[in-house]
Design a protein around this motif. Structure first.
Motif, PDB file in Angstrom:
ATOM      1  N   PRO A   1       0.867  -1.187  -0.044  1.00  0.00           N
ATOM      2  CA  PRO A   1       0.018   0.097   0.009  1.00  0.00           C
ATOM      3  C   PRO A   1       1.126   1.343   0.038  1.00  0.00           C
ATOM      4  CG  PRO A   1      -0.049  -1.232   2.061  1.00  0.00           C
ATOM      5  CD  PRO A   1       0.549  -2.116   1.246  1.00  0.00           C
ATOM      6  N   LEU A   2       1.993   1.291   0.596  1.00  0.00           N
ATOM      7  CA  LEU A   2       3.063   2.476   0.717  1.00  0.00           C
ATOM      8  C   LEU A   2       3.238   2.772  -0.932  1.00  0.00           C
ATOM      9  CD1 LEU A   2       5.053   1.705   3.798  1.00  0.00           C
ATOM     10  CD2 LEU A   2       3.296   3.487   3.639  1.00  0.00           C
ATOM     11  N   HIS A   3       3.724   1.599  -1.462  1.00  0.00           N
ATOM     12  CA  HIS A   3       4.217   2.015  -2.918  1.00  0.00           C
ATOM     13  C   HIS A   3       3.117   2.404  -3.655  1.00  0.00           C
ATOM     14  CE1 HIS A   3       7.823  -0.597  -3.315  1.00  0.00           C
ATOM     15  NE2 HIS A   3       7.960  -0.689  -2.010  1.00  0.00           N
ATOM     16  N   LEU A   4       1.979   1.913  -3.730  1.00  0.00           N
ATOM     17  CA  LEU A   4       0.750   2.489  -4.373  1.00  0.00           C
ATOM     18  C   LEU A   4       0.565   3.860  -3.907  1.00  0.00           C
ATOM     19  CD1 LEU A   4      -1.361   2.103  -6.685  1.00  0.00           C
ATOM     20  CD2 LEU A   4      -3.007   1.129  -4.948  1.00  0.00           C
ATOM     21  N   ALA A   5       0.367   4.154  -2.740  1.00  0.00           N
ATOM     22  CA  ALA A   5       0.279   5.615  -2.121  1.00  0.00           C
ATOM     23  C   ALA A   5       1.312   6.629  -2.653  1.00  0.00           C
ATOM     24  CB  ALA A   5       0.127   5.438  -0.735  1.00  0.00           C
ATOM     25  N   VAL A   6       2.588   6.133  -2.751  1.00  0.00           N
ATOM     26  CA  VAL A   6       3.581   7.082  -3.290  1.00  0.00           C
ATOM     27  C   VAL A   6       3.244   7.231  -4.796  1.00  0.00           C
ATOM     28  CG1 VAL A   6       5.834   7.282  -3.837  1.00  0.00           C
ATOM     29  CG2 VAL A   6       5.333   6.432  -1.423  1.00  0.00           C
ATOM     30  N   GLY A   7       2.935   6.180  -5.437  1.00  0.00           N
ATOM     31  CA  GLY A   7       2.831   6.485  -6.935  1.00  0.00           C
ATOM     32  C   GLY A   7       1.508   7.492  -7.217  1.00  0.00           C
TER      33      GLY A   7
ATOM     34  N   ARG B   1       2.555  11.032  -5.983  1.00  0.00           N
ATOM     35  CA  ARG B   1       3.311  11.812  -7.194  1.00  0.00           C
ATOM     36  C   ARG B   1       2.675  12.039  -8.198  1.00  0.00           C
ATOM     37  NH1 ARG B   1       8.786   7.661  -6.530  1.00  0.00           N
ATOM     38  NH2 ARG B   1       9.481   8.603  -4.945  1.00  0.00           N
ATOM     39  N   THR B   2       1.830  11.289  -8.929  1.00  0.00           N
ATOM     40  CA  THR B   2       0.854  11.324  -9.781  1.00  0.00           C
ATOM     41  C   THR B   2       0.011  12.652  -9.822  1.00  0.00           C
ATOM     42  OG1 THR B   2       1.126   9.125 -10.482  1.00  0.00           O
ATOM     43  CG2 THR B   2      -0.342  10.367 -11.935  1.00  0.00           C
ATOM     44  N   LEU B   3      -0.590  12.723  -8.385  1.00  0.00           N
ATOM     45  CA  LEU B   3      -1.535  13.684  -8.433  1.00  0.00           C
ATOM     46  C   LEU B   3      -0.906  15.058  -7.903  1.00  0.00           C
ATOM     47  CD1 LEU B   3      -4.089  11.907  -6.113  1.00  0.00           C
ATOM     48  CD2 LEU B   3      -4.647  12.839  -8.251  1.00  0.00           C
ATOM     49  N   ARG B   4       0.517  14.950  -7.665  1.00  0.00           N
ATOM     50  CA  ARG B   4       1.454  16.072  -7.054  1.00  0.00           C
ATOM     51  C   ARG B   4       0.769  16.458  -5.697  1.00  0.00           C
ATOM     52  NH1 ARG B   4       0.722  16.486 -12.616  1.00  0.00           N
ATOM     53  NH2 ARG B   4       2.461  16.611 -14.032  1.00  0.00           N
ATOM     54  N   THR B   5       0.639  15.779  -4.899  1.00  0.00           N
ATOM     55  CA  THR B   5       0.102  15.973  -3.561  1.00  0.00           C
ATOM     56  C   THR B   5       0.827  15.443  -2.343  1.00  0.00           C
ATOM     57  OG1 THR B   5      -2.049  16.537  -2.375  1.00  0.00           O
ATOM     58  CG2 THR B   5      -1.630  14.352  -3.368  1.00  0.00           C
ATOM     59  N   SER B   6       0.274  15.778  -1.168  1.00  0.00           N
ATOM     60  CA  SER B   6       1.228  15.131  -0.150  1.00  0.00           C
ATOM     61  C   SER B   6       0.616  13.745   0.116  1.00  0.00           C
ATOM     62  CB  SER B   6       1.136  16.138   1.074  1.00  0.00           C
ATOM     63  OG  SER B   6      -0.199  16.200   1.358  1.00  0.00           O
ATOM     64  N   LEU B   7       1.338  13.047   1.120  1.00  0.00           N
ATOM     65  CA  LEU B   7       0.836  11.591   1.262  1.00  0.00           C
ATOM     66  C   LEU B   7       0.964  11.745   2.913  1.00  0.00           C
ATOM     67  CD1 LEU B   7       0.697   8.712   0.991  1.00  0.00           C
ATOM     68  CD2 LEU B   7       3.259   8.381   1.217  1.00  0.00           C
TER      69      LEU B   7
ATOM     70  N   LEU C   1       2.060   6.372 -11.548  1.00  0.00           N
ATOM     71  CA  LEU C   1       0.926   5.754 -12.275  1.00  0.00           C
ATOM     72  C   LEU C   1       1.274   6.085 -13.822  1.00  0.00           C
ATOM     73  CD1 LEU C   1      -2.155   6.437 -10.187  1.00  0.00           C
ATOM     74  CD2 LEU C   1      -0.445   4.590  -9.904  1.00  0.00           C
ATOM     75  N   THR C   2       0.885   5.021 -14.641  1.00  0.00           N
ATOM     76  CA  THR C   2       1.018   5.144 -16.125  1.00  0.00           C
ATOM     77  C   THR C   2      -0.163   5.305 -17.054  1.00  0.00           C
ATOM     78  OG1 THR C   2       1.417   2.756 -16.406  1.00  0.00           O
ATOM     79  CG2 THR C   2       3.310   3.980 -15.986  1.00  0.00           C
TER      80      THR C   2
ATOM     81  N   ALA D   1      -8.171  11.152 -15.523  1.00  0.00           N
ATOM     82  CA  ALA D   1      -6.866  10.600 -16.404  1.00  0.00           C
ATOM     83  C   ALA D   1      -6.359  12.102 -16.960  1.00  0.00           C
ATOM     84  CB  ALA D   1      -7.355  10.113 -17.636  1.00  0.00           C
ATOM     85  N   LYS D   2      -7.200  13.281 -17.280  1.00  0.00           N
ATOM     86  CA  LYS D   2      -6.511  14.365 -17.832  1.00  0.00           C
ATOM     87  C   LYS D   2      -5.681  14.936 -16.748  1.00  0.00           C
ATOM     88  CE  LYS D   2     -10.135  15.107 -21.310  1.00  0.00           C
ATOM     89  NZ  LYS D   2     -11.548  15.968 -21.405  1.00  0.00           N
TER      90      LYS D   2
END
Length: 293
Positions: free
Chosen positions: A16-22, A25-31, A152-153, A176-177
């Motif tokens: 879950p940490l790996h998914l949350a980091v991705g 980062r993709t949302l450009r927000t904090s964790l 995320l890709t 997605a946008k």
């Protein structure tokens, strides 16, 4: 707004940490790493017992933060991370309160440790939250690791072809946008194990399935015609003998996430999977994002 990941030392591993980091980062927000510690009951007890219980809960929160911090440090690329502990009598109830308190954008959970690697396995906490959480829930596959690019890709939206699911597709297209990643919309055409009695024959099953595939392709094309999805969105019909085969044949990318819509319940915006979504979730080979109804 922040991405919240539920994490407890020794439970469900670092997936879950790996998914949350991705996601962050993709949302450009904090964790925010949230740990729910047991809340003592209110009946009287000796002061020494209360003190020992409080010390144990504090140690559990500290161990979880330290374990999560060690895993996050190994992932490189700095990210704004905070650690939050919250006392509650249930993990699901505690995470629901944290989501509201911290204005979460998405809640990330791990799969149960009882299932197979590489699949989403819904544990007790996730099951409760799928019926009550007011924000989207992302569930990592067992053993999930962040993709090479660290983000995320692609987002794939599962579309059943019903009118009430069109708004879900529109929401996923907008997501997605925002994420600046490609979008794919898939309709799964699944032949059940007992689709028709043996005397009818497989030929009839094939004909019905082919007709459904053609209809599904038309419904997908209509999404583009109506401006629900962008011109560059990939539209795809995937068929199979059962949900597991259909999901396996969908050709997933590293770093992809599958987004599912949900059914509204009691007029409240909350996560509540329908029967089709629950089947897809159980056999998905990639993390699943479940939107509130």
């Amino acid at each position: 707004m922040t991405v919240i990941v539920g994490y407890l030392a020794g439970k469900s591993g670092p997936a879950p940490l790996h998914l949350a980091v991705g996601a962050a980062r993709t949302l450009r927000t904090s964790l925010t790493v949230a740990t729910i510690v047991p809340k003592p009951w209110t009946f009287p007890s000796p002061a020494r017992v209360d003190a020992e219980y409080a010390a144990w809960a504090d140690q559990l929160a500290a161990d979880s933060a330290r374990e999560a911090q060690r895993e996050l440090a190994a992932l490189g690329e700095p990210l704004e991370v905070t650690f939050h502990s919250h006392a509650h009598r249930s993990a699901s109830g505690g995470l629901t309160e944290v989501v509201s308190e911290l204005d979460a954008e998405v809640l990330v959970l791990g799969s149960s440790a009882s299932g197979a690697l590489g699949q989403v396995v819904v544990g007790t906490t996730a099951d409760h939250l799928l019926h009550s959480c007011p924000v989207p829930i992302a569930i990592a596959t067992r053993g999930y690791r962040i993709p090479r690019g660290g983000r995320l890709t692609r987002v794939t939206c599962g579309y059943p072809g019903t009118s009430d699911a069109v708004e879900v597709v529109r929401q996923i297209d907008e997501l997605a946008k925002r994420l600046e990643v490609p979008m794919r919309v898939i309709t799964f055409a699944v032949r059940g194990r007992t689709m028709y009695p043996p005397e009818v024959g497989l030929h009839a099953e094939d004909s019905i399935l082919s007709a459904w595939e053609n209809q599904a392709a038309e419904l997908l094309a209509q999404l583009r015609t109506d401006g629900v999805v962008s011109d560059d969105a990939v539209l795809q019909v995937v068929s199979g003998n059962g949900w597991d085969q259909a999901l396996d044949d969908a050709e997933w990318q590293e770093g992809e996430i599958l987004a599912l819509g949900t059914s509204p319940r009691d007029g409240i915006a909350r996560v509540f999977l329908g029967s089709r979504g629950a089947k897809i979730l159980r056999v998905s080979p990639v993390p699943v994002l479940v939107l509130p109804g």
